[in-house]
Design an enzyme around this catalytic site. Structure first.
Site, PDB file in Angstrom:
ATOM      1  N   GLU A 184       0.731  -1.320   0.038  1.00  0.00           N
ATOM      2  CA  GLU A 184      -0.050  -0.107   0.024  1.00  0.00           C
ATOM      3  C   GLU A 184       0.915   1.562   0.046  1.00  0.00           C
ATOM      4  O   GLU A 184       0.542   2.321  -0.662  1.00  0.00           O
ATOM      5  CB  GLU A 184      -0.867  -0.021   1.252  1.00  0.00           C
ATOM      6  CG  GLU A 184      -2.179  -0.930   1.095  1.00  0.00           C
ATOM      7  CD  GLU A 184      -3.038  -0.881  -0.136  1.00  0.00           C
ATOM      8  OE1 GLU A 184      -3.056   0.372  -0.517  1.00  0.00           O
ATOM      9  OE2 GLU A 184      -3.776  -1.716  -0.706  1.00  0.00           O
ATOM     10  N   TYR A 215      -6.324   6.139   4.955  1.00  0.00           N
ATOM     11  CA  TYR A 215      -6.455   5.110   3.759  1.00  0.00           C
ATOM     12  C   TYR A 215      -5.684   3.714   4.278  1.00  0.00           C
ATOM     13  O   TYR A 215      -6.223   2.743   4.132  1.00  0.00           O
ATOM     14  CB  TYR A 215      -6.192   5.445   2.620  1.00  0.00           C
ATOM     15  CG  TYR A 215      -5.969   4.497   1.461  1.00  0.00           C
ATOM     16  CD1 TYR A 215      -7.329   3.811   0.932  1.00  0.00           C
ATOM     17  CD2 TYR A 215      -4.641   4.146   1.143  1.00  0.00           C
ATOM     18  CE1 TYR A 215      -7.004   2.768   0.119  1.00  0.00           C
ATOM     19  CE2 TYR A 215      -4.637   3.055   0.325  1.00  0.00           C
ATOM     20  CZ  TYR A 215      -5.853   2.451  -0.301  1.00  0.00           C
ATOM     21  OH  TYR A 215      -5.481   1.365  -1.190  1.00  0.00           O
ATOM     22  N   ASP A 256      -9.775   5.123  -1.297  1.00  0.00           N
ATOM     23  CA  ASP A 256      -8.874   5.659  -2.329  1.00  0.00           C
ATOM     24  C   ASP A 256      -9.689   6.176  -3.602  1.00  0.00           C
ATOM     25  O   ASP A 256     -10.795   6.150  -3.540  1.00  0.00           O
ATOM     26  CB  ASP A 256      -7.623   4.796  -2.726  1.00  0.00           C
ATOM     27  CG  ASP A 256      -8.207   3.415  -3.514  1.00  0.00           C
ATOM     28  OD1 ASP A 256      -9.400   3.400  -3.800  1.00  0.00           O
ATOM     29  OD2 ASP A 256      -7.413   2.874  -4.167  1.00  0.00           O
TER      30      ASP A 256
END
Ligand code: SF4
Length: 358
Positions: free
Chosen positions: A40, A123, A141
């Site tokens: 990520e 996030y 996102d």
């Protein structure tokens, strides 16, 4: 957008689509939260294809959080080479140190604990908590924003915090109304929303609605509005601030005041400056507050100065006062001294105006 509801039937069709169509990515399905975190962070500013190889190399050399916390900075930069935004790598190492010291080298599973760690925002915390641990929390996102905006044909500006908040609420509400979903389901659902946005409900050009599991319910598709939804406002230009400068002087000397120690032009000297365009009465009042009485006020040419995100539009006035003896928090400079003094370039027009460099 939060009045919209995602049904279990829609979520089921999406996760079924994901099971069949998901890309084979090196960080997917390993069951290791470290992989979710690492990928990520890497994916934040870099394309999937570029990340794949880097991820494998990084993971091979630094197989766990402890090894990441101990890697030398030079080696870390080398491993990150080519991906840019090197602060991400530095934050990864810093966070690995926190995880080693506070959690024995393991990522915690709760959103609340994750978000307190260095370099982990809402996030990423949501992605780790839901993908790695199956916790029912949103990870919103750009892909998720786009997909949900189209599904509900919602024209909220996706640059706004409200759009993100609304998407988060839709997902939270779905979890609240469907308690007891298994961790695998939640993990798949988070990834499926992102994957649909990456592969089918694409950002540029027309989305591939014919391949979408939601094409019978998606309002943007049914109303043929997917080309203009999501709405994204133009990037804001510079903010314009109106300012008034009072160039207070006597026959020989000019008054400069020090700006605050923080913020724009911190600690530098300027002509007395005020927010907004002052009226003549306000100018007289402000001059008196400084301890002077104006003998004569003269309007000088206006000027502009452009900072990166800000533009000053300045009105300026020369205020002639009787002899200035001293000023408590300012400087009194002759023309010659002023010419040699480091006055910010925002005021250079007025320096030139007086031909102070002569
Ligand atoms: S039907 Fe089309 S616009 Fe709607 S979510 Fe699917 S791909 Fe996006």
């Amino acid at each position: 957008m939060s009045e919209y509801e995602l049904s279990k039937k829609e979520a089921d069709s999406l996760t079924a689509w994901f099971d069949k169509n998901k890309r084979d990515l090196p960080w997917r399905g390993t069951g290791d939260p470290y992989d979710v975190w690492l990928s990520e962070i890497m994916l934040q500013q870099t394309r999937v294809e570029a990340v794949k190889e880097k991820f494998i190399q990084f993971r091979r050399e630094l197989p766990d959080i402890i090894s990441l916390s101990e890697v030398s900075d030079d080696r870390l930069m080398k491993l990150w080479e080519g991906m840019g935004y090197y602060s991400r790598a530095r934050n990864l190492k810093k966070c690995a140190g926190e995880l080693r010291d506070l959690y024995g080298g393991v990522l915690p599973s709760s959103f609340e604990e994750l978000i307190r760690l260095s370099g982990i925002g809402p996030y990423t915390a949501g992605a780790i908590a839901s993908i790695a641990y199956g916790n029912p929390v949103p990870a919103v996102d750009g892909n998720v924003l786009r997909v949900l905006a189209r599904l509900f044909e919602d024209a909220t500006d996706i640059r706004s915090g409200r759009a993100k908040k609304n998407c988060g609420e839709i997902i939270c509400s779905f979890y609240r109304k469907n308690p007891g979903l298994g961790a695998d389901y939640i993990s798949s659902f988070t990834q499926a929303l992102m994957e649909l946005g990456a592969l089918v409900c694409v950002p540029n050009g027309q989305p591939h609605c014919e391949a979408c599991p939601w094409n019978s319910v998606c309002r943007a598709h049914l109303n043929n509005t997917a080309g203009r939804i999501p709405y994204r406002s133009a990037l804001k230009g510079r903010r314009i601030e109106e300012r008034t400068l009072l160039i207070i002087r006597d026959e020989d000397r000019f008054l400069l005041r020090k700006r605050p120690e923080s913020g724009l032009l911190a600690g530098l000297y300027e002509f007395a400056g005020y927010d907004g365009f002052l009226s003549r009465a306000q100018i007289i009042e402000e001059t008196e507050k400084l301890g002077f009485s104006a003998l004569h006020i003269r309007r000088l040419p206006d000027s502009r100065h452009i900072f990166t995100h800000l533009e000053w539009h300045m009105h300026a006035f020369e205020i002639m006062v009787a002899d200035i003896d001293s000023v408590p928090d300012g400087l009194l400079l002759t023309k010659k001294e002023l010419a040699e003094f480091a006055v910010p370039s925002a005021f250079s027009k007025y320096i030139s105006y007086y031909s102070l460099k002569d």
